[in-house]
Design a protein around this motif. Structure first.
Motif, PDB file in Angstrom:
ATOM      1  N   ILE A 128      15.082  86.855 -55.741  1.00  0.00           N
ATOM      2  CA  ILE A 128      14.867  88.012 -56.636  1.00  0.00           C
ATOM      3  C   ILE A 128      14.713  87.538 -58.080  1.00  0.00           C
ATOM      4  N   ARG A 129      13.735  88.105 -58.747  1.00  0.00           N
ATOM      5  CA  ARG A 129      13.545  87.886 -60.182  1.00  0.00           C
ATOM      6  C   ARG A 129      13.463  89.249 -60.855  1.00  0.00           C
ATOM      7  N   ASP A 130      13.809  89.305 -62.159  1.00  0.00           N
ATOM      8  CA  ASP A 130      13.545  90.507 -62.958  1.00  0.00           C
ATOM      9  C   ASP A 130      12.215  90.272 -63.679  1.00  0.00           C
ATOM     10  N   SER A 135      13.752  81.753 -75.348  1.00  0.00           N
ATOM     11  CA  SER A 135      14.292  81.086 -74.170  1.00  0.00           C
ATOM     12  C   SER A 135      14.239  82.002 -72.945  1.00  0.00           C
ATOM     13  N   THR A 136      14.903  81.550 -71.904  1.00  0.00           N
ATOM     14  CA  THR A 136      14.733  82.157 -70.575  1.00  0.00           C
ATOM     15  C   THR A 136      16.070  82.569 -69.972  1.00  0.00           C
ATOM     16  N   ASP A 137      16.030  83.526 -69.032  1.00  0.00           N
ATOM     17  CA  ASP A 137      17.252  83.903 -68.315  1.00  0.00           C
ATOM     18  C   ASP A 137      17.702  82.785 -67.360  1.00  0.00           C
ATOM     19  N   GLU A 138      16.796  81.813 -67.092  1.00  0.00           N
ATOM     20  CA  GLU A 138      17.120  80.787 -66.083  1.00  0.00           C
ATOM     21  C   GLU A 138      18.254  79.869 -66.532  1.00  0.00           C
ATOM     22  N   VAL A 139      18.547  79.863 -67.852  1.00  0.00           N
ATOM     23  CA  VAL A 139      19.652  79.022 -68.337  1.00  0.00           C
ATOM     24  C   VAL A 139      21.002  79.483 -67.779  1.00  0.00           C
ATOM     25  N   TYR A 140      21.094  80.756 -67.368  1.00  0.00           N
ATOM     26  CA  TYR A 140      22.374  81.286 -66.882  1.00  0.00           C
ATOM     27  C   TYR A 140      22.660  80.909 -65.424  1.00  0.00           C
ATOM     28  N   GLY A 141      21.660  80.323 -64.731  1.00  0.00           N
ATOM     29  CA  GLY A 141      21.874  79.932 -63.338  1.00  0.00           C
ATOM     30  C   GLY A 141      21.455  81.010 -62.371  1.00  0.00           C
ATOM     31  N   SER A 142      22.114  81.046 -61.219  1.00  0.00           N
ATOM     32  CA  SER A 142      21.687  81.940 -60.141  1.00  0.00           C
ATOM     33  C   SER A 142      22.781  82.943 -59.818  1.00  0.00           C
ATOM     34  N   LEU A 143      22.380  84.182 -59.466  1.00  0.00           N
ATOM     35  CA  LEU A 143      23.339  85.236 -59.129  1.00  0.00           C
ATOM     36  C   LEU A 143      23.369  85.479 -57.620  1.00  0.00           C
ATOM     37  N   ALA A 144      24.542  85.895 -57.116  1.00  0.00           N
ATOM     38  CA  ALA A 144      24.610  86.389 -55.734  1.00  0.00           C
ATOM     39  C   ALA A 144      24.193  87.857 -55.754  1.00  0.00           C
ATOM     40  N   GLY A 177      16.642  73.388 -54.632  1.00  0.00           N
ATOM     41  CA  GLY A 177      17.555  73.989 -55.624  1.00  0.00           C
ATOM     42  C   GLY A 177      17.133  75.384 -56.063  1.00  0.00           C
ATOM     43  N   HIS A 178      16.366  76.076 -55.249  1.00  0.00           N
ATOM     44  CA  HIS A 178      15.772  77.371 -55.622  1.00  0.00           C
ATOM     45  C   HIS A 178      16.835  78.405 -56.011  1.00  0.00           C
ATOM     46  N   ASP A 179      16.796  78.898 -57.231  1.00  0.00           N
ATOM     47  CA  ASP A 179      17.739  79.942 -57.650  1.00  0.00           C
ATOM     48  C   ASP A 179      17.462  81.218 -56.850  1.00  0.00           C
ATOM     49  N   ARG A 180      18.542  81.840 -56.358  1.00  0.00           N
ATOM     50  CA  ARG A 180      18.377  82.992 -55.472  1.00  0.00           C
ATOM     51  C   ARG A 180      18.021  84.261 -56.235  1.00  0.00           C
ATOM     52  N   ARG A 181      18.760  84.507 -57.311  1.00  0.00           N
ATOM     53  CA  ARG A 181      18.530  85.798 -57.985  1.00  0.00           C
ATOM     54  C   ARG A 181      18.754  85.674 -59.482  1.00  0.00           C
ATOM     55  N   TYR A 182      17.856  86.264 -60.260  1.00  0.00           N
ATOM     56  CA  TYR A 182      18.072  86.462 -61.704  1.00  0.00           C
ATOM     57  C   TYR A 182      18.048  87.962 -61.977  1.00  0.00           C
ATOM     58  N   ALA A 183      18.926  88.412 -62.858  1.00  0.00           N
ATOM     59  CA  ALA A 183      18.886  89.811 -63.305  1.00  0.00           C
ATOM     60  C   ALA A 183      19.408  89.832 -64.734  1.00  0.00           C
ATOM     61  N   ILE A 184      18.811  90.673 -65.553  1.00  0.00           N
ATOM     62  CA  ILE A 184      19.128  90.649 -66.985  1.00  0.00           C
ATOM     63  C   ILE A 184      19.711  91.982 -67.445  1.00  0.00           C
ATOM     64  N   ASP A 185      20.803  91.884 -68.173  1.00  0.00           N
ATOM     65  CA  ASP A 185      21.372  93.067 -68.812  1.00  0.00           C
ATOM     66  C   ASP A 185      20.905  93.029 -70.277  1.00  0.00           C
ATOM     67  N   SER A 186      19.977  93.922 -70.629  1.00  0.00           N
ATOM     68  CA  SER A 186      19.465  93.897 -72.010  1.00  0.00           C
ATOM     69  C   SER A 186      19.983  95.077 -72.835  1.00  0.00           C
ATOM     70  N   ASN A 187      21.193  95.548 -72.460  1.00  0.00           N
ATOM     71  CA  ASN A 187      21.775  96.699 -73.179  1.00  0.00           C
ATOM     72  C   ASN A 187      21.954  96.442 -74.667  1.00  0.00           C
ATOM     73  N   LYS A 188      22.299  95.190 -75.020  1.00  0.00           N
ATOM     74  CA  LYS A 188      22.543  94.881 -76.437  1.00  0.00           C
ATOM     75  C   LYS A 188      21.272  95.161 -77.248  1.00  0.00           C
ATOM     76  N   LEU A 189      20.162  94.657 -76.758  1.00  0.00           N
ATOM     77  CA  LEU A 189      18.886  94.857 -77.449  1.00  0.00           C
ATOM     78  C   LEU A 189      18.514  96.342 -77.480  1.00  0.00           C
ATOM     79  N   GLN A 190      18.731  97.015 -76.354  1.00  0.00           N
ATOM     80  CA  GLN A 190      18.359  98.434 -76.275  1.00  0.00           C
ATOM     81  C   GLN A 190      19.229  99.278 -77.207  1.00  0.00           C
ATOM     82  N   GLU A 191      20.529  98.959 -77.230  1.00  0.00           N
ATOM     83  CA  GLU A 191      21.432  99.769 -78.046  1.00  0.00           C
ATOM     84  C   GLU A 191      21.283  99.473 -79.537  1.00  0.00           C
ATOM     85  N   GLU A 192      21.136  98.185 -79.893  1.00  0.00           N
ATOM     86  CA  GLU A 192      21.067  97.846 -81.324  1.00  0.00           C
ATOM     87  C   GLU A 192      19.736  98.231 -81.943  1.00  0.00           C
ATOM     88  N   PHE A 193      18.665  98.084 -81.195  1.00  0.00           N
ATOM     89  CA  PHE A 193      17.331  98.271 -81.803  1.00  0.00           C
ATOM     90  C   PHE A 193      16.491  99.338 -81.114  1.00  0.00           C
TER      91      PHE A 193
END
Ligand code: NAD
Ligand code: TYD
Length: 351
Positions: A222-224, A132-141, A292-308
């Motif tokens: 902004i996109r990641d 899936s995609t980060d877009e499900v979380y909506g848009s960030l300020a 309806g253009h989402d302004r910003r997406y940003a992803i925190d992938s610490n869980k993946l980085q820390e676990e694996f």
């Protein structure tokens, strides 16, 4: 042993299959209906490779999917098949409901029936992995923290809403039926074999054709960005080590505005294939914003980085350089996919 990949003739799916078979001899059964985004030439190098089996089947066709599962007895199903382009979802949302929601439901039903019949050991080891995609979380300020796995789903486009719905179904099949599922939510991918409707390949394609480079609105969205090879390595890691029922965010720590990306592509093209006069940046054209253009997406992938201990190997600079080089060396691929449907789409979207 074998795995099923749906949507394996698309951008991420074909990159995933090529990388999978570069690392493993485990057979991949590729279920793809070959929509406009599915392209057999992506997998041409596997033409005589018996480890790859293409089944031209729609994920909505439960009987055909069930037959494939019965015949090949896969240990995992990875669901990448989707309608994936936000702008198309704004013009024609029905296809997104059909594939992303009803198709995922149909696939889950076929998988549930197959999984129920497995012997105890195989049942335990089986995985359904939802891409899936980060877009499900909506848009960030601008000042908001990046999305983590516990953010609320707040999808804003028909595309992201349909992906959110399919993620919810996947979650429910775990909670209700015990199906061993994993879900990954990844940021914007780029790299080889991406259909030139998405920002990066579209800009390269238009620039080389001396066409305008369309920037929606003010271009400061902004996109990641993550190179597709890093997405594929993360999916492999989650499939191997992920805890069932868990969600893993995947990102590249590369937040960029759209206009900066377009300028970076123009600068690379100016070096590699200069125009007769001026810069490719002279082709930049600001156009009406996406509704309806989402302004910003940003992803925190610490869980993946820390676990694996997963880390992206490409920086945005190295990944973009490789991508521009790939498109420059593969003009025939771009030519082949920029045919009837593509021309119709660009007319609908940009005229
Ligand atoms: P894509 O549009 O390039 O490819 C989709 C593939 O699915 C195509 O080969 C198409 O023929 C196939 N397909 C479509 N409908 C189908 C159906 N009903 N039955 C069988 N096959 C069907 O998409 P992509 O960019 O490779 O994305 C793959 C997955 O990754 C999608 O689920 C998407 O939501 C997710 N994703 C994409 C990105 C990105 O930046 N591209 C980022 C995060 C997540
Ligand atoms: P896109 O590649 O369609 O991915 P997504 O919408 O899933 O993030 O678009 C990336 C960004 O680029 C998005 O903010 C919309 C913008 N964009 C343009 O400015 N012009 C274009 O022609 C396209 C296709 C996208």
């Amino acid at each position: 042993m074998s795995i099923v990949v749906t949507g394996g003739a698309g951008f991420i799916g074909s990159n995933f299959i090529l990388e999978w078979l570069a690392h493993s001899d485990e057979t991949v059964i590729n279920i793809d209906c070959l929509s406009y985004a599915g392209n057999l030439s992506n997998l041409q190098s596997l033409q005589d490779d018996r480890r790859h089996m293409l089944k031209v089947v729609n994920i909505n066709d439960r009987d055909e999917v069930a037959k494939i599962l019965d015949q090949y007895q896969p240990r995992a199903v990875l669901n990448l098949a989707a309608e994936s382009h936000v702008d198309r979802s704004i013009h024609s949302p029905a296809a997104f409901i059909e594939t992303n929601i009803l198709g995922t439901f149909s696939l889950l039903e076929a998988v549930r029936a197959y999984w129920n019949e497995l012997a105890a050991e195989e049942k335990k080891g089986f995985r359904f992995l939802q891409v899936s995609t980060d877009e499900v979380y909506g848009s960030l300020a601008a000042a908001d923290a990046a999305f983590n796995e516990s953010n609320q789903y707040q999808p804003n486009s028909p595309y992201s809403a349909s992906k959110a719905a399919s993620d919810h179904l996947v979650r429910a099949y775990h909670h209700t039926y015990g199906l061993p599922v994993l879900t990954t939510n990844c940021s914007n991918n780029y790299g080889p074999l991406q259909f030139p409707e998405k920002l990066i390949p579209l800009i390269i394609h238009n620039a080389l054709a001396e066409k305008p480079l369309p920037i929606y609105g003010d271009g400061l969205q902004i996109r990641d960005w993550l190179h597709v090879s890093d997405h594929c390595s993360a999916i492999r890691r989650v499939l191997e080590k992920g805890r069932t029922g868990e969600v893993y965010n995947i990102g590249g720590n590369s937040e960029m505005t759209n206009i900066d990306i377009v300028r970076a592509i123009c600068a690379l093209l100016d070096q590699r294939k200069p125009r007769l006069s001026g810069s490719y940046a002279d082709l930049i054209e600001y156009v009406a914003d996406r509704p309806g253009h989402d302004r910003r997406y940003a992803i925190d992938s610490n869980k993946l980085q820390e676990e694996f201990s997963w880390q992206p190997l490409e920086t945005f600079t190295s990944g973009l350089e490789k991508t521009v080089s790939w498109y420059l060396s593969n003009a025939a691929w771009v030519e082949e996919v920029s045919n009837g449907d593509y021309l119709q789409w660009t007319k609908t979207q940009y005229s």
